[in-house]
Design an enzyme around this catalytic site. Structure first.
Site, short mmCIF file in Angstrom:
data_model
loop_
_atom_site.label_atom_id
_atom_site.label_comp_id
_atom_site.label_asym_id
_atom_site.label_seq_id
_atom_site.Cartn_x
_atom_site.Cartn_y
_atom_site.Cartn_z
CD GLU A 147 -18.48 69.05 14.86
OE1 GLU A 147 -17.73 70.59 15.20
OE2 GLU A 147 -18.26 68.29 14.63
CG ASP A 182 -18.49 74.53 11.08
OD1 ASP A 182 -19.73 74.52 9.53
OD2 ASP A 182 -17.86 74.03 10.54
#
Length: 129
Positions: free
Chosen positions: A35, A52
């Protein structure tokens, strides 16, 4: 802050992620690797206008408030900026909320695509935990 692999594993373990909802520590370290490359400052804009944030790339549509995502839910009840801190306490707290939501770690696309069904123990191998 960019964490070292074992440093992150230790912090996540201290904050209670090892086997949280049945997901071993290796799953969390693997997810963070894909991520954010272990970088707490990571951000990523999505096509739907949400962003995000942080080491686990937590999304502003559902989980945090950045003041600009339309129809945001803010289910973790936090400003997104706290997810960019060097201290990952708030990010872990929110991740626990996310993984408890019914879909487990499938909420993280990178986990689903790169970690799920693999030998995630390699992510904590050699770490003193």
């Amino acid at each position: 802050k960019v964490y070292e692999r074992c440093e992150l594993a230790a912090a996540m373990k201290r904050l209670g992620l090892d086997n949280y909802r049945g997901y071993s520590l290796g799953n969390w370290v693997c997810a963070a690797n894909y991520e954010s490359s272990f970088n707490t400052q990571a951000t990523n804009r999505n096509t739907d206008g949400s962003t995000d944030y942080g080491i686990l790339e937590i999304n502003s549509r559902w989980w945090c408030d950045n003041g600009k995502t339309p129809r945001a839910k803010n289910a973790c009840g936090i400003p997104c900026s706290v997810l960019l801190r060097s201290d990952i306490t708030e990010a872990v707290k929110c991740a626990k909320r996310i993984v408890s939501d019914g879909d487990g770690m499938n909420a993280w696309v990178a986990w689903r695509n790169r970690c799920k069904g693999t030998d995630v123990s390699r992510w904590i191998r050699g770490c003193r935990l």
